[in-house]
Scaffold this active site. Structure first.
Site, PDB file in Angstrom:
ATOM      1  N   ASP A  13       0.839  -1.110  -0.116  1.00 15.96           N
ATOM      2  CA  ASP A  13      -0.099   0.211  -0.166  1.00 15.96           C
ATOM      3  C   ASP A  13       0.663   1.298  -0.111  1.00 15.96           C
ATOM      4  O   ASP A  13       0.598   2.348   0.635  1.00 15.96           O
ATOM      5  CB  ASP A  13      -1.125  -0.008   1.168  1.00 15.96           C
ATOM      6  CG  ASP A  13      -1.990  -1.154   1.280  1.00 15.96           C
ATOM      7  OD1 ASP A  13      -2.332  -1.572   0.323  1.00 15.96           O
ATOM      8  OD2 ASP A  13      -1.772  -1.737   2.401  1.00 15.96           O
ATOM      9  N   GLU A  14       1.904   1.161  -0.751  1.00 16.02           N
ATOM     10  CA  GLU A  14       2.811   2.395  -0.708  1.00 16.02           C
ATOM     11  C   GLU A  14       2.659   3.439  -1.714  1.00 16.02           C
ATOM     12  O   GLU A  14       3.050   4.347  -1.918  1.00 16.02           O
ATOM     13  CB  GLU A  14       4.199   2.183  -0.834  1.00 16.02           C
ATOM     14  CG  GLU A  14       4.848   1.121  -0.115  1.00 16.02           C
ATOM     15  CD  GLU A  14       4.806  -0.500   0.061  1.00 16.02           C
ATOM     16  OE1 GLU A  14       3.928  -0.650  -1.146  1.00 16.02           O
ATOM     17  OE2 GLU A  14       5.229  -1.452   0.576  1.00 16.02           O
ATOM     18  N   LYS A  16       2.161   2.048  -5.232  1.00 18.93           N
ATOM     19  CA  LYS A  16       2.581   1.393  -6.208  1.00 18.93           C
ATOM     20  C   LYS A  16       1.776   1.595  -7.623  1.00 18.93           C
ATOM     21  O   LYS A  16       2.210   1.808  -8.404  1.00 18.93           O
ATOM     22  CB  LYS A  16       3.012  -0.223  -6.148  1.00 18.93           C
ATOM     23  CG  LYS A  16       3.794  -0.478  -5.150  1.00 18.93           C
ATOM     24  CD  LYS A  16       3.999  -2.035  -5.025  1.00 18.93           C
ATOM     25  CE  LYS A  16       2.885  -2.674  -4.586  1.00 18.93           C
ATOM     26  NZ  LYS A  16       2.506  -2.261  -3.206  1.00 18.93           N
ATOM     27  N   GLY A  17       0.613   1.426  -7.370  1.00 13.66           N
ATOM     28  CA  GLY A  17      -0.718   1.765  -8.301  1.00 13.66           C
ATOM     29  C   GLY A  17      -0.414   2.895  -9.203  1.00 13.66           C
ATOM     30  O   GLY A  17      -0.111   2.736 -10.638  1.00 13.66           O
ATOM     31  N   LYS A  18       0.048   3.981  -8.629  1.00 11.69           N
ATOM     32  CA  LYS A  18       0.196   5.405  -9.286  1.00 11.69           C
ATOM     33  C   LYS A  18       1.295   5.177 -10.231  1.00 11.69           C
ATOM     34  O   LYS A  18       1.317   5.613 -11.437  1.00 11.69           O
ATOM     35  CB  LYS A  18       0.121   6.532  -8.243  1.00 11.69           C
ATOM     36  CG  LYS A  18       0.592   7.764  -8.995  1.00 11.69           C
ATOM     37  CD  LYS A  18       0.469   8.804  -8.153  1.00 11.69           C
ATOM     38  CE  LYS A  18       0.711  10.124  -8.872  1.00 11.69           C
ATOM     39  NZ  LYS A  18       1.040  11.468  -8.071  1.00 11.69           N
ATOM     40  N   ALA A  39      -3.804  -8.236  -3.524  1.00 16.62           N
ATOM     41  CA  ALA A  39      -3.446  -6.875  -3.993  1.00 16.62           C
ATOM     42  C   ALA A  39      -4.673  -6.296  -4.534  1.00 16.62           C
ATOM     43  O   ALA A  39      -5.629  -6.839  -4.988  1.00 16.62           O
ATOM     44  CB  ALA A  39      -2.350  -7.400  -4.979  1.00 16.62           C
ATOM     45  N   GLY A  40      -4.402  -4.826  -4.529  1.00 13.36           N
ATOM     46  CA  GLY A  40      -5.597  -4.163  -5.402  1.00 13.36           C
ATOM     47  C   GLY A  40      -5.056  -2.791  -5.418  1.00 13.36           C
ATOM     48  O   GLY A  40      -4.516  -2.343  -4.737  1.00 13.36           O
ATOM     49  N   HIS A  41      -5.741  -2.104  -6.828  1.00  7.67           N
ATOM     50  CA  HIS A  41      -5.507  -0.796  -6.780  1.00  7.67           C
ATOM     51  C   HIS A  41      -6.550  -0.080  -7.843  1.00  7.67           C
ATOM     52  O   HIS A  41      -6.848  -0.959  -8.538  1.00  7.67           O
ATOM     53  CB  HIS A  41      -3.969  -0.261  -7.055  1.00  7.67           C
ATOM     54  CG  HIS A  41      -3.323  -0.541  -8.405  1.00  7.67           C
ATOM     55  ND1 HIS A  41      -2.556  -1.838  -8.528  1.00  7.67           N
ATOM     56  CD2 HIS A  41      -3.522   0.063  -9.433  1.00  7.67           C
ATOM     57  CE1 HIS A  41      -2.316  -1.681  -9.747  1.00  7.67           C
ATOM     58  NE2 HIS A  41      -2.923  -0.643 -10.381  1.00  7.67           N
ATOM     59  N   GLN A 223       2.030  -6.254  -2.960  1.00 12.63           N
ATOM     60  CA  GLN A 223       2.311  -6.238  -1.672  1.00 12.63           C
ATOM     61  C   GLN A 223       3.838  -5.405  -1.161  1.00 12.63           C
ATOM     62  O   GLN A 223       4.099  -4.554  -2.243  1.00 12.63           O
ATOM     63  CB  GLN A 223       2.672  -7.441  -0.862  1.00 12.63           C
ATOM     64  CG  GLN A 223       1.457  -8.409  -0.729  1.00 12.63           C
ATOM     65  CD  GLN A 223       0.680  -9.049  -1.927  1.00 12.63           C
ATOM     66  OE1 GLN A 223       1.509  -9.787  -2.737  1.00 12.63           O
ATOM     67  NE2 GLN A 223      -0.625  -8.891  -2.337  1.00 12.63           N
ATOM     68  N   THR A 298      -7.681  -0.918   0.122  1.00 13.58           N
ATOM     69  CA  THR A 298      -8.409  -1.116  -1.463  1.00 13.58           C
ATOM     70  C   THR A 298      -9.193  -2.206  -1.328  1.00 13.58           C
ATOM     71  O   THR A 298     -10.391  -2.382  -1.965  1.00 13.58           O
ATOM     72  CB  THR A 298      -7.616  -1.107  -2.564  1.00 13.58           C
ATOM     73  OG1 THR A 298      -6.430  -0.468  -2.320  1.00 13.58           O
ATOM     74  CG2 THR A 298      -8.087  -0.251  -3.362  1.00 13.58           C
ATOM     75  N   ARG A 302     -10.136  -2.357   5.202  1.00 12.56           N
ATOM     76  CA  ARG A 302      -9.722  -2.251   6.891  1.00 12.56           C
ATOM     77  C   ARG A 302      -8.823  -1.097   7.032  1.00 12.56           C
ATOM     78  O   ARG A 302      -7.991  -0.652   6.092  1.00 12.56           O
ATOM     79  CB  ARG A 302      -8.940  -3.513   7.108  1.00 12.56           C
ATOM     80  CG  ARG A 302      -9.465  -4.995   7.114  1.00 12.56           C
ATOM     81  CD  ARG A 302      -8.340  -5.846   7.681  1.00 12.56           C
ATOM     82  NE  ARG A 302      -7.804  -6.391   6.388  1.00 12.56           N
ATOM     83  CZ  ARG A 302      -6.597  -7.411   6.748  1.00 12.56           C
ATOM     84  NH1 ARG A 302      -6.260  -8.043   7.896  1.00 12.56           N
ATOM     85  NH2 ARG A 302      -5.982  -7.598   5.758  1.00 12.56           N
TER      86      ARG A 302
HETATM   87  P1  IMP Z   1      -2.302 -12.921   2.782  1.00  8.13           P
HETATM   88  O1  IMP Z   1      -1.584 -12.366   1.823  1.00  8.13           O
HETATM   89  O2  IMP Z   1      -3.967 -12.877   2.745  1.00  8.13           O
HETATM   90  O3  IMP Z   1      -2.216 -14.299   3.196  1.00  8.13           O
HETATM   91  O4  IMP Z   1      -2.299 -12.023   4.020  1.00  8.13           O
HETATM   92  C1  IMP Z   1      -1.043 -12.066   4.801  1.00  8.13           C
HETATM   93  C2  IMP Z   1      -0.546 -10.846   5.386  1.00  8.13           C
HETATM   94  O5  IMP Z   1      -0.187  -9.734   4.036  1.00  8.13           O
HETATM   95  C3  IMP Z   1      -1.802  -9.818   6.057  1.00  8.13           C
HETATM   96  O6  IMP Z   1      -1.068  -8.989   6.949  1.00  8.13           O
HETATM   97  C4  IMP Z   1      -2.276  -9.059   4.965  1.00  8.13           C
HETATM   98  O7  IMP Z   1      -2.851  -8.015   5.606  1.00  8.13           O
HETATM   99  C5  IMP Z   1      -1.096  -8.778   4.239  1.00  8.13           C
HETATM  100  N1  IMP Z   1      -1.093  -8.229   2.763  1.00  8.13           N
HETATM  101  C6  IMP Z   1      -1.564  -9.051   1.760  1.00  8.13           C
HETATM  102  N2  IMP Z   1      -1.839  -8.454   0.713  1.00  8.13           N
HETATM  103  C7  IMP Z   1      -1.444  -7.135   0.869  1.00  8.13           C
HETATM  104  C8  IMP Z   1      -1.711  -5.947   0.172  1.00  8.13           C
HETATM  105  O8  IMP Z   1      -1.593  -5.776  -1.006  1.00  8.13           O
HETATM  106  N3  IMP Z   1      -1.077  -4.858   0.841  1.00  8.13           N
HETATM  107  C9  IMP Z   1      -0.750  -4.628   2.204  1.00  8.13           C
HETATM  108  N4  IMP Z   1      -0.943  -5.813   2.842  1.00  8.13           N
HETATM  109  C10 IMP Z   1      -1.112  -7.029   2.415  1.00  8.13           C
END
Ligand code: IMP
Length: 428
Positions: A13-14, A16-18, A39-41, A223, A298, A302
Site C-alpha cells: 500500500d505504498e 505502487k499503483g500510481k 493486492a489491489g489498486h 504487496q 483497497t 480495513r
Molecule cells: P495474505 O496475503 O492474505 O495471506 O495476508 C498475509 C498478510 O499480508 C496480512 O497481514 C495481509 O494484510 C497482508 N497483505 C496481503 N496483501 C497485501 C497488500 O496488497 N497490501 C498490504 N498488505 C497485504
C-alpha cells in the site's frame, strides 16, 4: 531498453499503483509475478475508475501485452469478473496472457484460510482470507492445480479428485465442518477454464522474447518487501516473495532482465493486519495520518495502522532489492505537522542497532530512535511541479532519506493526480 521492477519497500500500500499506471502507459509488456487478488489498486482514466486485483495495469494501454506470470495465484472467479468489467466498458482484454503454470485458488483454499485464521485465535495473521496462503501451500506440497490443468477437462477432473479428497479430510476431520461437493466444484470451475483457455500459454517465452527484442518491460510488484515470506516480519507476512527475486522465479526471467528497481516508499509507514511495527503511532498522530492519507484498504476496506517513516526498514529492503531509485509517495499527507519524526535506528535491549532484527520478538521489543525535523506547514506542496519548488523542509526530508539509504529519490508524489508527480529522472 530497460526492464523496470516496481517493489513496495514497506508493508504494501505504498502507492505502487500510481507509478505502475504511469509507467504502464509507455510499456510494451507488463507482468505480474507474485501474489494474487490480495493486492489491489484503482486506476482512474478520464471519468472511469477501474479496480485492478489480478490483471496487470498495462491492460488500459492498448499497445501493451499483459502477463500474469507463473508465480501468481489466480482466483478464476475474480479474474473473470475483472475481465468482464473491462469488456463491458470497451477495454480490449485480448492482450492478456496467463501462465499455464500459475496455480489456481480453489474454494477450499479460501475456506481453509478462514478456518486457519479462526483456529489461531489471538495469534491470527490477519490475512485477506482470499486463499492465498493455502494455495501456495498446495503449490509447495505439489498437490496444486495449475492453469494448464484447469483448461484440460480430463486432467482437471483427476487433479481435483485427488486434491479435494485431501482437503475434505482437513475440513471435516480437523475443523469439523462439512465436506465440499466435487460435482458442484467441477462444474463451476470447468466453466471458468473454458472461458480462460484462450489466454493461457507458457508466458516465460513471451516475457523473454520481449526482453530479447529490447522491449520496455515493466515488472509489476504486489504487496511490499516487508511482507516477503523470508525477509518480512515472519510470521506476519504473505506467502510469496514481493522482493526482486520474486520476479525472476515468478515470471521466469534471469537476473539480467531487470536494469532498474524502483522502491516505492510512502513518506510515512502503514501496515494492515497484525505483526510488529516499530514506528507505529497507535494514538492521535496515527489517527491524523490515517485520516489525511485516507489509509483504508483497497481490497479489504480495513483501517491501516499508521506511523512514522522507518529508514531501518527502507535501508534493509534497499539492500535486498538493489533499488536504483526511490519513489517517495504521499509526501503531501505530512504537510501540516509541526514536527516530523524519522526512525534512524532501533534501541534493542539497551543497544542501538541499524540492522533489522530477524525475529518478531526482537522487533516487538525494539524502540525507535528518531531524528526529529521541522515539518512543512506554510507552503502548499500539492502544487509543486519541481523539486526546487518544494518547501525547504520537504527537500531536507528527501535528503535525509537519500543520505541514509544511499539511493536517489527520483520520483516524489505530492497528490493523487498524475500531474502531481515530480520526476527527477526519465524512466521509459
Ligand atoms: P495474505 O496475503 O492474505 O495471506 O495476508 C498475509 C498478510 O499480508 C496480512 O497481514 C495481509 O494484510 C497482508 N497483505 C496481503 N496483501 C497485501 C497488500 O496488497 N497490501 C498490504 N498488505 C497485504
Amino acid at each position: 531498453m530497460p526492464g523496470i521492477a516496481i517493489i513496495g519497500s514497506q508493508w504494501g500500500d505504498e502507492g505502487k499503483g500510481k507509478i505502475i499506471d504511469y509507467l504502464a502507459k509507455n510499456s510494451d509488456l507488463v507482468v505480474r509475478a507474485q501474489g494474487g487478488n490480495n493486492a489491489g489498486h484503482t486506476v482512474v482514466v478520464g471519468d472511469q475508475k477501474y479496480a485492478l486485483h489480478l490483471v496487470p495495469s498495462g491492460i488500459l494501454n492498448p499497445d501493451a501485452i499483459n502477463v500474469i506470470g507463473n508465480g501468481v495465484v489466480i482466483d478464476p472467479q475474480v479474474l473473470l469478473k475483472e475481465l468482464s468489467g473491462f469488456e463491458e466498458r470497451g477495454v480490449n482484454t485480448s492482450s492478456l496472457k496467463i501462465s499455464d503454470k500459475a496455480h489456481i485458488i480453489m474454494p477450499y483454499h479460501k475456506i481453509i484460510d478462514a478456518l486457519m485464521e479462526e483456529s489461531r485465535g489471538k495469534e491470527d495473521i490477519g490475512t485477506t482470507k482470499k486463499g492465498i496462503g493455502p494455495c501456495y501451500m498446495d503449490k509447495v506440497e505439489r498437490i496444486g492445480i495449475r492453469m494448464a490443468d484447469l483448461v484440460d477437462e480430463k486432467m482437471f477432473a483427476e487433479k481435483l479428485n485427488f486434491a479435494l479428497s485431501r482437503k475434505n479430510d482437513i475440513i471435516t476431520k480437523m475443523y469439523g465442518k462439512e465436506a465440499l461437493s466435487y460435482e458442484d466444484m467441477y462444474k463451476e470451475y470447468i466453466e471458468y477454464g473454458r472461458k480462460l483457455k484462450k489466454y493461457v500459454t507458457a508466458t516465460e517465452f513471451v516475457v523473454n522474447k520481449a526482453i530479447a527484442d529490447n522491449k520496455k518491460v515493466l515488472f509489476e510488484g504486489a504487496q511490499g518487501a516487508m511482507l516477503d515470506t523470508d525477509f518480512g516480519t515472519y510470521p506476519y507476512v504473505t506467502s510469496s516473495h514481493p522482493t526482486v527475486g520474486g520476479f525472476l522465479v515468478g515470471a521466469g526471467v534471469n537476473a539480467r532482465a531487470i536494469d532498474e528497481v524502483i522502491g516505492i516508499t510512502k513518506a510515512y509507514t502503514t501496515r494492515v493486519g497484525k505483526g510488529p511495527f516499530v514506528t507505529e503511532e497507535d494514538n492521535a498522530t496515527g489517527d491524523l495520518i490515517r485520516q489525511k492519507g485516507k489509509e483504508f484498504g483497497t481490497t479489504t476496506g480495513r483501517p491501516r495502522r499508521c506511523g512514522w517513516l522507518d529508514l531501518v526498514v527502507i535501508k534493509y529492503t534497499a539492500m535486498l532489492n538493489g533499488y536504483t531509485s526511490i519513489a517517495l509517495m504521499l509526501l503531501d499527507v505530512l504537510e501540516g505537522f509541526e514536527e516530523l519524526k524519522i526512525c534512524v535506528a532501533y534501541s534493542l535491549d539497551g543497544k542501538e542497532i541499524t540492522e533489522l532484527p530477524s525475529t518478531r520478538e526482537e522487533l516487538e521489543r525494539a524502540i525507535p530512535v528518531y531524528k526529529t525535523v521541522k515539518g512543512f506547514t506554510q507552503e502548499e506542496i500539492t502544487e509543486a511541479k519541481t523539486y526546487e519548488s518544494l518547501p525547504k523542509e520537504a527537500k531536507e526530508y528527501v535528503q535525509i532519506i537519500e543520505e541514509y539509504v544511499g539511493v536517489p529519490v527520483n520520483i516524489i508524489s505530492v497528490g493523487p493526480r498524475r500531474d502531481q508527480t515530480i520526476l527527477r529522472k526519465d524512466f521509459f
